[in-house]
Design a protein around this motif. Structure first.
Motif, PDB file in Angstrom:
ATOM      1  N   VAL A  45       0.826  -1.198   0.000  1.00  0.00           N
ATOM      2  CA  VAL A  45       0.000   0.000   0.000  1.00  0.00           C
ATOM      3  C   VAL A  45       0.865   1.253   0.000  1.00  0.00           C
ATOM      4  O   VAL A  45       0.578   2.234  -0.694  1.00  0.00           O
ATOM      5  CB  VAL A  45      -0.964  -0.003   1.204  1.00  0.00           C
ATOM      6  N   LEU A  46       1.944   1.234   0.754  1.00  0.00           N
ATOM      7  CA  LEU A  46       2.843   2.392   0.786  1.00  0.00           C
ATOM      8  C   LEU A  46       3.441   2.654  -0.594  1.00  0.00           C
ATOM      9  O   LEU A  46       3.592   3.822  -1.007  1.00  0.00           O
ATOM     10  CB  LEU A  46       3.949   2.176   1.819  1.00  0.00           C
ATOM     11  N   ARG A  47       3.773   1.595  -1.326  1.00  0.00           N
ATOM     12  CA  ARG A  47       4.289   1.784  -2.689  1.00  0.00           C
ATOM     13  C   ARG A  47       3.217   2.406  -3.579  1.00  0.00           C
ATOM     14  O   ARG A  47       3.510   3.264  -4.420  1.00  0.00           O
ATOM     15  CB  ARG A  47       4.753   0.443  -3.272  1.00  0.00           C
ATOM     16  N   MET A  48       1.974   1.994  -3.398  1.00  0.00           N
ATOM     17  CA  MET A  48       0.895   2.561  -4.203  1.00  0.00           C
ATOM     18  C   MET A  48       0.688   4.035  -3.883  1.00  0.00           C
ATOM     19  O   MET A  48       0.485   4.866  -4.771  1.00  0.00           O
ATOM     20  CB  MET A  48      -0.395   1.777  -3.967  1.00  0.00           C
ATOM     21  N   ILE A  49       0.737   4.383  -2.592  1.00  0.00           N
ATOM     22  CA  ILE A  49       0.598   5.785  -2.195  1.00  0.00           C
ATOM     23  C   ILE A  49       1.692   6.631  -2.844  1.00  0.00           C
ATOM     24  O   ILE A  49       1.433   7.705  -3.395  1.00  0.00           O
ATOM     25  CB  ILE A  49       0.646   5.921  -0.664  1.00  0.00           C
ATOM     26  N   GLU A  50       2.917   6.130  -2.800  1.00  0.00           N
ATOM     27  CA  GLU A  50       4.040   6.867  -3.396  1.00  0.00           C
ATOM     28  C   GLU A  50       3.855   7.006  -4.901  1.00  0.00           C
ATOM     29  O   GLU A  50       4.133   8.067  -5.477  1.00  0.00           O
ATOM     30  CB  GLU A  50       5.349   6.156  -3.085  1.00  0.00           C
ATOM     31  N   ALA A  51       3.366   5.961  -5.543  1.00  0.00           N
ATOM     32  CA  ALA A  51       3.202   5.997  -7.001  1.00  0.00           C
ATOM     33  C   ALA A  51       2.075   6.943  -7.417  1.00  0.00           C
ATOM     34  O   ALA A  51       2.141   7.568  -8.481  1.00  0.00           O
ATOM     35  CB  ALA A  51       2.918   4.588  -7.517  1.00  0.00           C
ATOM     36  N   VAL A  52       1.023   7.059  -6.581  1.00  0.00           N
ATOM     37  CA  VAL A  52      -0.059   7.991  -6.904  1.00  0.00           C
ATOM     38  C   VAL A  52       0.479   9.408  -6.982  1.00  0.00           C
ATOM     39  O   VAL A  52       0.118  10.191  -7.865  1.00  0.00           O
ATOM     40  CB  VAL A  52      -1.186   7.886  -5.857  1.00  0.00           C
ATOM     41  N   GLY A  53       1.383   9.758  -6.073  1.00  0.00           N
ATOM     42  CA  GLY A  53       2.053  11.050  -6.115  1.00  0.00           C
ATOM     43  C   GLY A  53       1.092  12.215  -5.995  1.00  0.00           C
ATOM     44  O   GLY A  53       0.027  12.110  -5.376  1.00  0.00           O
ATOM     45  N   GLU A  54       1.461  13.327  -6.633  1.00  0.00           N
ATOM     46  CA  GLU A  54       0.687  14.555  -6.494  1.00  0.00           C
ATOM     47  C   GLU A  54      -0.028  14.955  -7.780  1.00  0.00           C
ATOM     48  O   GLU A  54      -0.728  15.957  -7.810  1.00  0.00           O
ATOM     49  CB  GLU A  54       1.607  15.698  -6.048  1.00  0.00           C
ATOM     50  N   GLY A  55       0.134  14.210  -8.839  1.00  0.00           N
ATOM     51  CA  GLY A  55      -0.433  14.627 -10.123  1.00  0.00           C
ATOM     52  C   GLY A  55      -1.821  14.104 -10.404  1.00  0.00           C
ATOM     53  O   GLY A  55      -2.378  14.381 -11.472  1.00  0.00           O
ATOM     54  N   ARG A  56      -2.391  13.343  -9.499  1.00  0.00           N
ATOM     55  CA  ARG A  56      -3.717  12.754  -9.712  1.00  0.00           C
ATOM     56  C   ARG A  56      -4.684  13.216  -8.624  1.00  0.00           C
ATOM     57  O   ARG A  56      -4.290  13.461  -7.490  1.00  0.00           O
ATOM     58  CB  ARG A  56      -3.634  11.220  -9.685  1.00  0.00           C
ATOM     59  N   ARG A  57      -5.954  13.283  -8.991  1.00  0.00           N
ATOM     60  CA  ARG A  57      -6.975  13.540  -7.982  1.00  0.00           C
ATOM     61  C   ARG A  57      -7.233  12.260  -7.199  1.00  0.00           C
ATOM     62  O   ARG A  57      -7.306  11.179  -7.777  1.00  0.00           O
ATOM     63  CB  ARG A  57      -8.273  13.999  -8.639  1.00  0.00           C
ATOM     64  N   VAL A  58      -7.399  12.405  -5.893  1.00  0.00           N
ATOM     65  CA  VAL A  58      -7.688  11.257  -5.033  1.00  0.00           C
ATOM     66  C   VAL A  58      -8.976  11.520  -4.273  1.00  0.00           C
ATOM     67  O   VAL A  58      -9.140  12.570  -3.641  1.00  0.00           O
ATOM     68  CB  VAL A  58      -6.534  10.989  -4.039  1.00  0.00           C
ATOM     69  N   VAL A  59      -9.896  10.563  -4.349  1.00  0.00           N
ATOM     70  CA  VAL A  59     -11.132  10.614  -3.574  1.00  0.00           C
ATOM     71  C   VAL A  59     -11.097   9.460  -2.583  1.00  0.00           C
ATOM     72  O   VAL A  59     -10.921   8.300  -2.973  1.00  0.00           O
ATOM     73  CB  VAL A  59     -12.374  10.502  -4.481  1.00  0.00           C
ATOM     74  N   ALA A  60     -11.240   9.766  -1.299  1.00  0.00           N
ATOM     75  CA  ALA A  60     -11.190   8.743  -0.251  1.00  0.00           C
ATOM     76  C   ALA A  60     -12.600   8.333   0.141  1.00  0.00           C
ATOM     77  O   ALA A  60     -13.485   9.181   0.320  1.00  0.00           O
ATOM     78  CB  ALA A  60     -10.448   9.256   0.969  1.00  0.00           C
ATOM     79  N   VAL A  61     -12.789   7.048   0.270  1.00  0.00           N
ATOM     80  CA  VAL A  61     -14.044   6.508   0.775  1.00  0.00           C
ATOM     81  C   VAL A  61     -13.934   6.430   2.298  1.00  0.00           C
ATOM     82  O   VAL A  61     -13.108   5.679   2.826  1.00  0.00           O
ATOM     83  CB  VAL A  61     -14.331   5.118   0.176  1.00  0.00           C
TER      84      VAL A  61
END
Length: 501
Positions: free
Chosen positions: A138-154
């Motif tokens: 999960v930590l790798r996924m968080i890092e890969a998402v980075g700052e260039g994408r919109r994130v919506v949390a459930v």
């Protein structure tokens, strides 16, 4: 009756689980709640973002179940959607398995490559219920998402603890978080608040009546919390009906803090206000104050004599008072007089190592207003607790006082376990004298016979409301002069609830 207003209640993860169970036991299936939750998230996305390539990250539990619903509904609305599952779909159980079975789109491996070409990420991994640090995948996924994408949390960004806002090894930073029924403390407490983004609280079919069984103790601070006790200006009222606040000054070169507190007490409605100090300080004070009265008072014994007039019913001790035995003695004299007290700044530091004396001698309402450093000196055994809310609650129970633990996520705690988390304070409040103004506001409300918890909550909220909209350049004096604006905003809220006189 619940301990806090239903519309301001915050639920811990355990309390939210009870709300779900009570609702299911009342005849609403879990799958219906899950469908409603997923629809609420999808609707929030559709209201804000155009159709785009979307990846929904689905965890192994109910949060992941919500995610499968989000994916299905976004796909129906024309989004290009894929899911990425942390656990094998075949291993899912319960309602989450039902929702996964209804998804007929692609399911990608849970690895950063799944993000390729995806501009919107829906985090439906864990939500508020996470009770351990995130694992490396999960930590790798968080890092890969980075700052260039919109994130919506459930519910809540995965990695944020729903109860205290702490970060469990790492966390997504969301642009939007959609939670259900009621917000969680972790949405409002830092550092989790910084990861939450815009917060939407969605109705998914849980009746507010379940709050009667749960009886939550935590609330978002707001006018509804103090509405029943807020001072009403009666047509036949008199200034003597609205109390008399006393602020104690430091020496001649240190009168400003007490003068700020005094003017704030007057502005917030205390019928009379006096600033007192030794002979030299009193002369300086008299040169600056008009509506606020001035008295020369010589030491703790003089304070005791001054407060023996029971009409002087609230005292603010500590702003620039000086650290040491004399200030500590002033605190004891104020407590002995039986008036409501606010201990701030130097009063708190002067009590370090001997505060139990004050707790034993308290006979009336007492409000403590420490910042983090003062709190650590006054309650060293509690300073390691994980959140501002936990520290404030523990300190209130130990001291028997209402504790206002100041900060961007200011927490107001009562000895009975109630806790209000404030979220209307702009960063411009971090300025010299701001805390002195707050102490005076609390004192002025105590003088008007508000109970300590409600007085503190009201003052903290009004403090933020006075600062909002001013912008850069705000100084403590501006706060005092903007209190009429804040009071009108509060009164408008109260009139809307039918609670203003």
């Amino acid at each position: 009756m619940t301990s806090v207003p239903a519309d301001l209640a915050l639920l811990t993860t355990e309390e939210m689980g009870r709300a779900d169970r009570l609702t299911i036991d009342g005849g609403i299936p879990g799958t219906t709640l899950m469908e409603n939750a997923g629809r609420a998230v999808a609707d929030a996305i559709l209201a804000r973002y155009p159709a785009q390539a979307t990846l929904v990250l689905c965890g192994p539990g109910n949060n992941g179940g919500d995610g499968w619903v989000v994916a299905r509904r976004l796909k129906q609305a024309g989004f290009d959607v894929a899911c990425s599952a942390l656990a094998p779909v075949a291993a899912l159980r319960g309602d989450a398995a039902v929702m996964a079975a209804r998804w007929n789109g692609p399911v990608l491996p849970f690895e950063p490559a799944a993000l390729d070409g995806r501009t919107l990420i829906v985090d439906a991994l864990f939500g508020a219920g996470l009770a351990r640090d995130l694992d490396s995948a999960v930590l790798r996924m968080i890092e890969a998402v980075g700052e260039g994408r919109r994130v919506v949390a459930v519910d809540l960004p995965s990695g944020v603890n729903g109860d205290d806002g702490t970060i469990r090894g790492g966390a997504f930073t969301a642009d939007l978080s959609v939670t259900f029924f009621r917000a969680k403390p972790g949405h409002l407490l830092y550092p989790g608040r910084a990861r939450t983004g815009q917060l939407v609280v969605a109705d998914i079919g849980i009746s507010p009546s379940v709050l009667e069984s749960i009886d939550p103790k935590a609330a978002r601070n707001g006018p509804a919390l103090f509405a029943r006790h807020f001072p009403v200006l009666r047509q036949d009222g008199h200034k003597y009906d609205r109390g008399h606040t006393v602020t104690l000054s430091g020496g001649a070169l240190h009168t400003g803090a007490a003068r700020l507190a005094a003017r704030a007490a007057l502005r917030i409605g205390s019928g009379l206000v006096s600033t007192i100090g030794d002979a030299e300080a009193a002369r300086v004070i008299a040169a600056h104050q008009t509506a606020v009265m001035v008295a020369e008072v010589d030491g703790p014994a003089g304070l005791a004599l001054f407060l023996s007039d029971r009409r002087r019913n609230a005292a603010v001790i500590g702003p620039a008072a000086g650290v040491g035995d004399t200030t500590f003695a002033h605190c004891r004299m104020a407590l002995a007089a039986g008036c409501a007290c606010v201990f701030d700044a130097d009063a708190l530091t002067s009590a370090a190592g001997r505060a139990d004396i004050l707790w034993r001698e308290r006979t009336a309402d007492l409000v403590l207003t420490p910042h983090d450093g003062e709190f650590a000196r006054l309650f060293p055994q509690l300073s390691g607790l994980p959140s501002r809310a936990a520290r404030a609650v523990a300190a209130a129970k130990e001291s028997g006082a209402v504790v206002v633990l100041k900060g961007a996520d200011c927490c107001i705690a009562a000895p009975d376990g109630r806790i209000a988390i404030n979220d209307n304070a702009p960063p411009t409040l971090a300025t010299a004298g701001s805390g002195d103004v707050l102490a005076g506001m609390i004192g002025g409300l105590l003088a008007q016979h508000m109970p300590a918890f409600e007085a503190a909550a009201a003052a903290v909220w009004l403090h933020g409301a006075a600062a909002e909209g001013f912008g850069r350049g705000l100084i403590a004096e501006d706060l005092v002069e903007r209190l009429p604006i804040a009071l009108q905003i509060a009164e408008n809220h109260l009139r809307g609830r039918g609670q203003a006189g």
